[in-house]
Structures are given as structure tokens and as C-alpha cells.
Design an enzyme around this catalytic site. Structure first.
Site, PDB file in Angstrom:
ATOM      1  N   HIS A 239       9.886   2.232   6.167  1.00 17.50           N
ATOM      2  CA  HIS A 239       9.675   0.825   5.885  1.00 17.50           C
ATOM      3  C   HIS A 239      10.620  -0.060   5.408  1.00 17.50           C
ATOM      4  O   HIS A 239      11.280   0.685   4.496  1.00 17.50           O
ATOM      5  CB  HIS A 239       8.244   0.995   5.134  1.00 17.50           C
ATOM      6  CG  HIS A 239       7.682  -0.470   4.596  1.00 17.50           C
ATOM      7  ND1 HIS A 239       8.327  -1.177   3.784  1.00 17.50           N
ATOM      8  CD2 HIS A 239       6.417  -0.960   4.941  1.00 17.50           C
ATOM      9  CE1 HIS A 239       7.390  -2.426   3.905  1.00 17.50           C
ATOM     10  NE2 HIS A 239       6.218  -2.425   4.451  1.00 17.50           N
ATOM     11  N   CYS A 277       8.190  -4.072   9.689  1.00 17.13           N
ATOM     12  CA  CYS A 277       7.226  -4.657   8.838  1.00 17.13           C
ATOM     13  C   CYS A 277       7.734  -6.198   8.856  1.00 17.13           C
ATOM     14  O   CYS A 277       8.717  -6.635   8.102  1.00 17.13           O
ATOM     15  CB  CYS A 277       7.307  -4.298   7.438  1.00 17.13           C
ATOM     16  SG  CYS A 277       6.200  -5.420   6.346  1.00 17.13           S
ATOM     17  N   HIS A 304       3.913  -3.429  11.104  1.00 16.72           N
ATOM     18  CA  HIS A 304       3.035  -4.256  10.338  1.00 16.72           C
ATOM     19  C   HIS A 304       3.036  -5.788  10.415  1.00 16.72           C
ATOM     20  O   HIS A 304       4.387  -6.152  10.485  1.00 16.72           O
ATOM     21  CB  HIS A 304       3.511  -4.137   8.761  1.00 16.72           C
ATOM     22  CG  HIS A 304       3.358  -2.761   8.028  1.00 16.72           C
ATOM     23  ND1 HIS A 304       3.747  -2.569   6.900  1.00 16.72           N
ATOM     24  CD2 HIS A 304       2.722  -1.606   8.636  1.00 16.72           C
ATOM     25  CE1 HIS A 304       3.313  -1.264   6.524  1.00 16.72           C
ATOM     26  NE2 HIS A 304       2.884  -0.838   7.558  1.00 16.72           N
ATOM     27  N   ASP A 360      -1.124  -6.896   8.180  1.00 18.98           N
ATOM     28  CA  ASP A 360      -0.883  -6.379   7.057  1.00 18.98           C
ATOM     29  C   ASP A 360      -1.192  -7.659   5.975  1.00 18.98           C
ATOM     30  O   ASP A 360      -0.936  -8.622   6.269  1.00 18.98           O
ATOM     31  CB  ASP A 360       0.926  -6.238   7.063  1.00 18.98           C
ATOM     32  CG  ASP A 360       1.226  -5.422   5.758  1.00 18.98           C
ATOM     33  OD1 ASP A 360       0.621  -5.136   4.890  1.00 18.98           O
ATOM     34  OD2 ASP A 360       2.534  -5.425   5.657  1.00 18.98           O
ATOM     35  N   HIS A 361      -1.630  -7.040   4.711  1.00 11.07           N
ATOM     36  CA  HIS A 361      -1.793  -8.137   3.888  1.00 11.07           C
ATOM     37  C   HIS A 361      -2.906  -9.078   4.498  1.00 11.07           C
ATOM     38  O   HIS A 361      -3.144  -9.041   5.609  1.00 11.07           O
ATOM     39  CB  HIS A 361      -0.798  -8.957   3.015  1.00 11.07           C
ATOM     40  CG  HIS A 361      -0.045  -7.795   2.502  1.00 11.07           C
ATOM     41  ND1 HIS A 361       1.344  -8.175   1.665  1.00 11.07           N
ATOM     42  CD2 HIS A 361       0.255  -6.560   2.524  1.00 11.07           C
ATOM     43  CE1 HIS A 361       2.079  -7.106   1.289  1.00 11.07           C
ATOM     44  NE2 HIS A 361       1.460  -6.269   1.816  1.00 11.07           N
ATOM     45  N   TYR A 377      -4.743  -6.896  -0.216  1.00  7.81           N
ATOM     46  CA  TYR A 377      -5.757  -6.160   0.765  1.00  7.81           C
ATOM     47  C   TYR A 377      -6.919  -6.583   0.577  1.00  7.81           C
ATOM     48  O   TYR A 377      -7.952  -5.728   0.627  1.00  7.81           O
ATOM     49  CB  TYR A 377      -5.386  -4.605   0.468  1.00  7.81           C
ATOM     50  CG  TYR A 377      -4.088  -4.088   0.824  1.00  7.81           C
ATOM     51  CD1 TYR A 377      -3.950  -3.574   2.299  1.00  7.81           C
ATOM     52  CD2 TYR A 377      -2.921  -4.076   0.041  1.00  7.81           C
ATOM     53  CE1 TYR A 377      -2.717  -3.273   2.519  1.00  7.81           C
ATOM     54  CE2 TYR A 377      -1.987  -3.830   0.703  1.00  7.81           C
ATOM     55  CZ  TYR A 377      -1.716  -3.101   1.707  1.00  7.81           C
ATOM     56  OH  TYR A 377      -0.359  -3.105   2.202  1.00  7.81           O
TER      57      TYR A 377
END
Ligand code: DNO
Length: 406
Positions: A239, A277, A304, A360-361, A377
Site C-alpha cells: 500500500h 490506492c 483501493h 475505499d473510505h 468507514y
């Protein structure tokens, strides 16, 4: 793309039932309770697998643990100090245990001391929802005036230092402690949670570790564990640094396309791969996400999908987490590149032709507000992101557009 979802374990406010209703195909999780450096035992792994397999009414969920995020790399390994050799042996053993349980994709990061970093966890948006934000001036105020790190001042441009000085002078005590909390007390998925003194002690350990030294320690890690993963039929995926620039005087070495190209060459095997990501990398204007997917895609093992909006044109600056289709990354172009890569792998007969992605998020919206989920999240905000991304994928999979979903 395989549509996955991060789950923090039984205490996560998004339940197995929620994931199933969201149409999730696979789960991303970790044994967050196992201390960094210790072995992930077959029993612990099997317990987590079992938890995922059942819904509230006892019926089968039909979803499985497909990606580990993260199998954390210890500070000892990053510094090559203390128990690092034993931790490497434990890492390999954990990989073996995961392989025996059928888990092939393993995400980790190589950021010293801090994992991902934000200054605001509930930044209010015009639509009434909230998101996470990184304010460069707040960060400088923390570094220079709260942490009082030696040399901090020299690490920021002069205009940022004077803005931070003014900001700090006006900061309430409550904001000072919230800011410190946001930065150092550990965001979800981070391996460590710390006090300010703890951070100072950790930082001093890096006094003699340059970026080049950290790179060489990283290669030693990769040379040790990635051939092992390859033998097990697994794929490791690193990552990126989040945000992708040096913080608190610490070296950060996985922030750009050049960093990834270097890493892939250093140990040139499939098991040494990338977690692309888009949110982390996207907060630097010189990271071209669709281009990175095109050029590095062969070894992207996990994606991501997230978007950020940069608040300045500077290389390093403030940003906030935008809606998935609304930030500075062209998400349609990025998804197209991932689908192209999957089609290419499929044509080559690769067994890893389907790439897991997770939305993601997400912003906190509707019932997320006040629900106190893990920062970043929320259930509904993430579901919105997944739905939007799924829409793009669906359209691309349509025969009229000529791209096939692997
Ligand atoms: C934040 C995440 C990070 C990430 C780790 C991977 O939401 O992207 O916590 O999981 O850095 O090792």
C-alpha cells in the site's frame, strides 16, 4: 473486478448481513487483535473465516475472506533492529497459515511509525455530510508547536510556517488535543496507537535511518518474504504512503510511480506487487493514476478506489476526501485501465486475472452521521461509493463499449 469490502471484525458496525445486502463479493479483513510481529495461527485465521460465513439468522453468507489488509510489518523489520529476524520468520509462518486457509492476496505497507494520517476526521461539507481531511497548515502546527519536533520548522515552506504560527495561536485546547489525537492515536488498520511521548521515542529511532537506508531494509524484507509468498501461490501488495510525502521528518519511500517501478525491479517476481490506492496516491498532482495502472498494472494485485480533492496546486498540500467520482482522479479512466488489465491477464490465462477492489473510505452521510463507525468507514457512504463504481463497471461490461469484465 472482484467487489470486496473492508470489515474490521465482529465489532464493526457494518455487519456481515450489511455486506451481503450491499452485494459484496468478498471480504478484506485482518486479525487486528494479534500484536504486530506475532504469528497468525491457523486457529485464529479459521475463527475469522467462520465469523464471516454466517448471517445473523444462522444462514450462510456466501462470502469469504479474500484479501488480508494488513499483515503488518513490524517497526523492528523496518529498522532492522531488535527482533527483526524473528519477525521475518513469523511473517513467513503467517503467510503459510494464510495460504493453507486459501488466502492469496496480502496487503501491507512500509510507512515508518505512522500509518495513514489525517488532521480532521469529521470535516463538514456543504451538503451536510462529513469527510476526512488533511490540512497542511494544521499538520505543521502540530509538528512545530505541539510535538515540538527538533528541525520541524525547516521541513515546511516559510509561508506554511507563518500560517501555522497564526493557526496555533488561535487554537483552543480542545482543538489541540483533538488534532493530536487524529494524527497520532492511530486510525483504523494502523498497527500501533501512541501517545505524544511514544511518537517522540519512535521518531528518535529513525534519526540515523535515511530514505536510502529504509529502501535497503525494505528490499531485505521483500527478498525474504516475497519468494516465499510466490512459492505459496500468494501475492503481496504494498500500500502506498498516505499521504504520499515525508511527515515528521520520517523517510517515506512508496509515494510515487518511480517508487513502485523501483520496488518491482528490486525483486522481480509476481508476488512482489502493488496495492494501487487511488486516494492515497491521488493527493499528489504528479501521480497519474490511470497511467500508473496502465504501466504498472501487471503487478497490481489489489485496488483501493477512492478520490480526493486537492486544495492547492502545490506538490504537497491540503486535500479532502471527495465523493468517489468527484475528486481529482478520473475514476472512469482508472476503472477502464483496471478492466483492460484484467482482460489482458485473462487472455494470457493468468489465474489472478480478477483483481480485487474495494470502495475505499466514504463520506459520512444520512444515518452514518453520529453513528461513530471507524473513521473513514461509514456504511452508507461506502455503499454509495461501491454503487457508483459498480455503475461504471457495469457500463464498461456492456458489449457496446467493447471492454469485457474478467
Ligand atoms: C486506510 C487504509 C490504511 C491501509 C494500510 C495498509 O484506510 O488505506 O490503513 O489499510 O495502510 O497497510
Amino acid at each position: 473486478m472482484r467487489q470486496t469490502w473492508r470489515w474490521f471484525g465482529p465489532r464493526d458496525l457494518a455487519s456481515i448481513d450489511d455486506m451481503v445486502q450491499a452485494g459484496v463479493e468478498g471480504v478484506v479483513t485482518a486479525l487486528h487483535h494479534v500484536p504486530t510481529g506475532a504469528v497468525w495461527t491457523p486457529v485464529e485465521i479459521a475463527t475469522r473465516q467462520q465469523q464471516l460465513r454466517v448471517m445473523k439468522d444462522g444462514s450462510p453468507s456466501g462470502i469469504e475472506w479474500e484479501v488480508v489488509e494488513s499483515l503488518p510489518v513490524s517497526e523492528d523489520i523496518k529498522k532492522q533492529k531488535g527482533d527483526w529476524r524473528q519477525h521475518l520468520a513469523h511473517y513467513r509462518e503467517s503467510l503459510d497459515n494464510l495460504a493453507a486457509a486459501g488466502i492469496e492476496t496480502i496487503c501491507y505497507n512500509f510507512m515508518p511509525v505512522l500509518d495513514w494520517t489525517r488532521t480532521d476526521l469529521n470535516h463538514k461539507l456543504r451538503h451536510g455530510g462529513t469527510c476526512m481531511r488533511f490540512d497542511y497548515v494544521d499538520f505543521a502546527a502540530f509538528d512545530i508547536f505541539i510535538l515540538e519536533r527538533a528541525g520541524a520548522r525547516e521541513d515546511f515552506p516559510a509561508d506554511v510556517v507563518s500560517a501555522a504560527e497564526r493557526r496555533f495561536a488561535e487554537m483552543s485546547d480542545a482543538r489541540k488535543s483533538a488534532l493530536s489525537g487524529n494524527i497520532v492515536f492511530g486510525l483504523p488498520g494502523a498497527a500501533e496507537t501512541m501517545t505524544l511521548d511514544g511518537v517522540r521515542a519512535h521518531l528518535s529511532e529513525y534519526d540515523n535511518i535515511s530514505a536510502d537506508q529504509l529502501r535497503s531494509n525494505f528490499v531485505a524484507f521483500l527478498e525474504d518474504v516475497s519468494p516465499h509468498a510466490e512459492k505459496n501461490g500468494q501475492r503481496l501488495c504494498c500500500h502506498p504512503d498516505d499521504p504520499p510525502f515525508a511527515l515528521l521528518g520520517l523517510p517515506r519511500v512508496m509515494s510515487t510511480e518511480a517508487d513502485y517501478a523501483w520496488m518491482m525491479k528490486a525483486v522481480d517476481i509476481n508476488a512482489n506487487g502493488i496495492t494501487l490506492c487511488s486516494g492515497s496516491l491521488g493527493s499528489r498532482p504528479d501521480n497519474d493514476l490511470p497511467g500508473m495502472m496502465k504501466r504498472l498494472g501487471d503487478r497490481v494485485h489489489f485496488v483501493h478506489l477512492r478520490n480526493v480533492k486537492r486544495e492547492s496546486d502545490a506538490l504537497i498540500g491540503s486535500f479532502y476526501e471527495a465523493e468517489h467520482l468527484n475528486g481529482d482522479t478520473d475514476m472512469v479512466a482508472l476503472v477502464a485501465e483496471v478492466l483492460n488489465e484484467e482482460a489482458r491477464r485473462k487472455a494470457e490465462g493468468r489465474r489472478d486475472h480478477q483483481i480485487p477492489m474495494r470502495p475505499d473510505h466514504g463520506q459520512d452521510i444520512l444515518d452514518d452521521l453520529g453513528r461513530k463507525a471507524q473513521p473513514g468507514y461509514p456504511t452508507i457512504g461506502r455503499l454509495r461509493g461501491l454503487a457508483e463504481l459498480r455503475g461504471i463497471m457495469h457500463a464498461f461490461a456492456h458489449p457496446t463499449l467493447g471492454l469485457t469484465r474478467a
